[in-house]
Write a protein that holds these residues in place. Structure first.
Motif, short mmCIF file in Angstrom:
data_model
loop_
_atom_site.label_atom_id
_atom_site.label_comp_id
_atom_site.label_asym_id
_atom_site.label_seq_id
_atom_site.Cartn_x
_atom_site.Cartn_y
_atom_site.Cartn_z
N TRP A 218 4.77 7.74 2.32
CA TRP A 218 5.63 7.25 1.56
C TRP A 218 4.72 5.72 0.71
O TRP A 218 4.68 5.63 -0.25
N VAL A 219 4.23 5.29 1.90
CA VAL A 219 3.92 3.71 1.50
C VAL A 219 2.28 3.64 1.34
O VAL A 219 2.04 2.90 0.60
N TRP A 220 1.55 4.47 2.03
CA TRP A 220 0.09 4.26 2.00
C TRP A 220 -0.66 5.24 1.32
O TRP A 220 -1.66 5.05 0.74
N GLU A 221 -0.08 6.43 1.07
CA GLU A 221 -0.82 7.48 0.10
C GLU A 221 -0.55 6.89 -1.38
O GLU A 221 0.78 6.98 -1.46
N PRO A 222 -1.25 6.93 -1.90
CA PRO A 222 -1.11 6.46 -3.70
C PRO A 222 -0.05 7.42 -4.29
O PRO A 222 0.63 6.82 -5.21
N SER A 223 -0.01 8.54 -3.82
CA SER A 223 1.18 9.46 -4.64
C SER A 223 2.61 9.44 -3.81
O SER A 223 3.62 10.15 -4.38
N GLY A 224 2.64 8.76 -2.63
CA GLY A 224 3.95 8.65 -2.12
C GLY A 224 4.86 7.65 -3.07
O GLY A 224 4.66 6.64 -3.64
N TRP A 225 6.10 8.04 -2.87
CA TRP A 225 7.04 7.22 -3.88
C TRP A 225 7.32 6.00 -3.81
O TRP A 225 7.39 5.28 -4.61
N LEU A 226 7.07 5.44 -2.33
CA LEU A 226 7.17 4.02 -2.46
C LEU A 226 5.92 3.18 -2.81
O LEU A 226 6.01 2.23 -3.44
N ALA A 227 4.84 3.75 -2.84
CA ALA A 227 3.52 3.58 -3.20
C ALA A 227 3.72 3.19 -4.52
O ALA A 227 3.19 2.14 -5.33
N VAL A 228 4.19 4.30 -5.38
CA VAL A 228 4.52 4.36 -6.69
C VAL A 228 5.28 3.11 -7.20
O VAL A 228 4.94 2.52 -8.24
N LYS A 229 6.42 2.84 -6.35
CA LYS A 229 7.22 1.87 -6.81
C LYS A 229 6.73 0.59 -6.75
O LYS A 229 7.25 -0.61 -7.28
N GLY A 230 5.52 0.42 -5.95
CA GLY A 230 4.75 -0.88 -5.93
C GLY A 230 5.02 -1.68 -4.52
O GLY A 230 4.96 -2.96 -4.52
N VAL A 231 5.54 -0.91 -3.44
CA VAL A 231 5.99 -1.86 -2.30
C VAL A 231 4.65 -2.22 -1.66
O VAL A 231 3.58 -1.64 -1.58
N LEU A 232 4.74 -3.50 -1.17
CA LEU A 232 3.63 -4.11 -0.58
C LEU A 232 3.82 -4.00 0.85
O LEU A 232 4.71 -4.47 1.35
N ASP A 233 2.71 -3.50 1.41
CA ASP A 233 2.54 -3.40 2.70
C ASP A 233 1.10 -3.03 3.14
O ASP A 233 0.56 -1.81 3.56
N TYR A 234 0.43 -4.26 3.54
CA TYR A 234 -0.95 -4.27 3.66
C TYR A 234 -1.23 -3.51 4.92
O TYR A 234 -2.41 -2.58 4.85
N ALA A 235 -0.54 -3.89 6.10
CA ALA A 235 -1.09 -3.26 7.22
C ALA A 235 0.05 -2.68 8.27
O ALA A 235 -0.26 -2.68 9.46
N GLY A 236 1.16 -2.64 7.79
CA GLY A 236 2.08 -2.13 8.39
C GLY A 236 3.71 -2.60 8.77
O GLY A 236 4.33 -2.36 9.52
N GLY A 237 3.80 -3.73 7.99
CA GLY A 237 5.19 -4.34 8.02
C GLY A 237 6.23 -3.37 7.80
O GLY A 237 7.31 -3.35 8.50
N THR A 238 6.10 -2.53 6.88
CA THR A 238 7.11 -1.45 6.83
C THR A 238 7.12 -0.18 7.52
O THR A 238 7.85 0.35 8.25
N VAL A 239 5.81 0.50 7.58
CA VAL A 239 5.41 1.62 8.18
C VAL A 239 5.52 1.52 9.75
O VAL A 239 5.92 2.22 10.57
#
Length: 413
Positions: A218-239
């Motif tokens: 969701w977060v790190w693959e460019p097609s993931g829905w959170l990535a598309v929404k613009g979630v900022l997670d450089y190295a794993g705060g969310t994941v």
């Protein structure tokens, strides 16, 4: 193998295939938008015979070995080793020193066993589900068993991930494996002292595939829905950290409190081990954050500086908060503060400058101190090693503040 388990496996495999109704997913929309933007951005006066720039790949691809950057590759090999060191021996010692003496070997064993189990699952299907295109919610199965990940020495060809074009895909997959290893290992601190080893293995295996891999996608693959929404997670705060913190909280709520919790003292049996473990985590975290640049470049250097400054600030913030509240600082307090700072700067490290890192660190130290004392006592849960208070609360703090202090000059926001 039970019928329920077979159905679960079948369902997950079906979910990993890109369905026909997903043709209009954000991935497709993003590709179309990129194509349109490319067309509209072409100079009106461009020569008719001008060669069009090749489109950036959107999935792992085969390239010439001349495209591989040896400096980037060397740094990512080093970062992979540093992040693996965070779990064994770093996290193992950090947790092992905080539990009661009778449970120290069991705690060390948990970190080691999780490393082994997740490694096999990552090779089996985890990497493919997390880091290949599929739907907006889960990747495909094209890299199951690392299928297609190859090097053709005689033909001077090698596969690379579309997320790291200058390093071999094997290096990128191994780097991301170390993240997949430490995340479930973090959860074990929440239920330390009270889960059977066999149950822990089953839980970690299922959680890694059913929770970690989809959220990474969701977060790190460019097609993931959170990535598309613009979630900022450089190295794993969310994941990594919010994910592990919430899972840890859920685990200790389901299992209930330790026998004697609140009635008898359960102090750490060896803070020397914990201090050594925290120090290894701090050193290894440079691979975690600076390595997430996937290149030996200026952004990696800025991420390293931000990590160091935020960690020091958080350690001091926690220490002084404890000093004010309890009348004296403690070894456990300052090292817990350092880990809180490492956690909080993780999602922001590639987006903020040193001033932003300083503020994030101070905020993390104070807020996580409250999370492990006031919040924990108010809600009454038994989080053995404060996984939620440090990783859940710290990860949320850093993720929110990343949006506040992000600087476009450092990286895309």
């Amino acid at each position: 193998m039970t019928k329920m388990f077979r159905l679960a496996v079948l369902g997950l495999l079906l979910f990993s295939v890109n369905p026909s109704w997903a043709d209009d997913t954000p991935a497709s929309a993003a590709s179309a938008a990129a194509s349109a933007a490319s067309d509209s951005a072409a100079p009106a006066a461009a020569p008719a015979d001008a060669a069009a720039a090749p489109a950036a790949p959107t999935e792992p691809t085969l390239v010439g070995t001349d495209k591989i950057n040896s400096g980037d590759t060397a740094w990512m090999l080093t970062s992979t080793a540093l992040v693996l060191m965070m779990t064994i021996p770093g996290l193992a010692l950090f947790y092992g020193g905080m539990v009661r003496k009778k449970n120290v070997l069991a705690t060390l064993m948990q970190s080691f066993a999780v490393t082994c189990v997740v490694t096999i699952l990552w090779w089996l299907i985890g990497y493919s589900w997390a880091f290949t295109p599929g739907s907006a919610y889960l990747g495909g199965a094209t890299r199951a068993l690392f299928n297609g990940m190859t090097i053709m020495k005689d033909a001077n060809k090698i596969t690379v991930s579309h997320l790291a074009l200058t390093i071999p895909e094997t290096v990128y997959a191994m780097f991301q494996l170390t993240f997949a290893i430490i995340t479930p290992a973090l959860i074990a601190g929440a239920f330390a002292d009270r889960m059977k080893f066999s149950a822990m293995l089953v839980f970690m295996s299922v959680w890694s595939l059913v929770v970690y891999c989809p959220i990474a996608h969701w977060v790190w693959e460019p097609s993931g829905w959170l990535a598309v929404k613009g979630v900022l997670d450089y190295a794993g705060g969310t994941v990594v950290h919010i994910n592990a913190g919430i899972a840890g909280l859920a685990s200790c709520l389901v299992l209930g409190k330790r026998v004697g919790y609140g009635k008898e003292a359960m102090p750490p049996h060896n803070l020397t081990l914990t201090l050594i473990g925290a120090s290894l985590l701090w050193v290894g975290w440079f691979g975690f954050n600076a390595g997430s640049a996937t290149a030996a470049d200026g952004r990696a250097g800025m991420a390293m500086a931000a990590t160091q400054i935020a960690t020091a600030a958080a350690a001091l913030g926690w220490m002084f908060a404890e000093w004010i509240v309890k009348g004296k600082p403690s070894v456990l307090g300052i090292i817990s503060g350092a880990v809180a700072g490492l956690v909080a700067i993780t999602p922001a490290s590639g987006f903020v400058d040193p001033r932003g890192a300083l503020i994030i660190g101070i905020a993390a130290g104070v807020i996580c101190y409250w999370g492990t004392t006031g919040l924990k006592h108010a809600l009454g849960y038994d989080d053995s090693l404060d996984v939620f208070g440090v990783h859940g609360v710290g990860g949320a703090t850093g993720t929110i503040l990343a949006g506040v202090f992000a600087t476009a000059a450092i990286g895309e926001t």
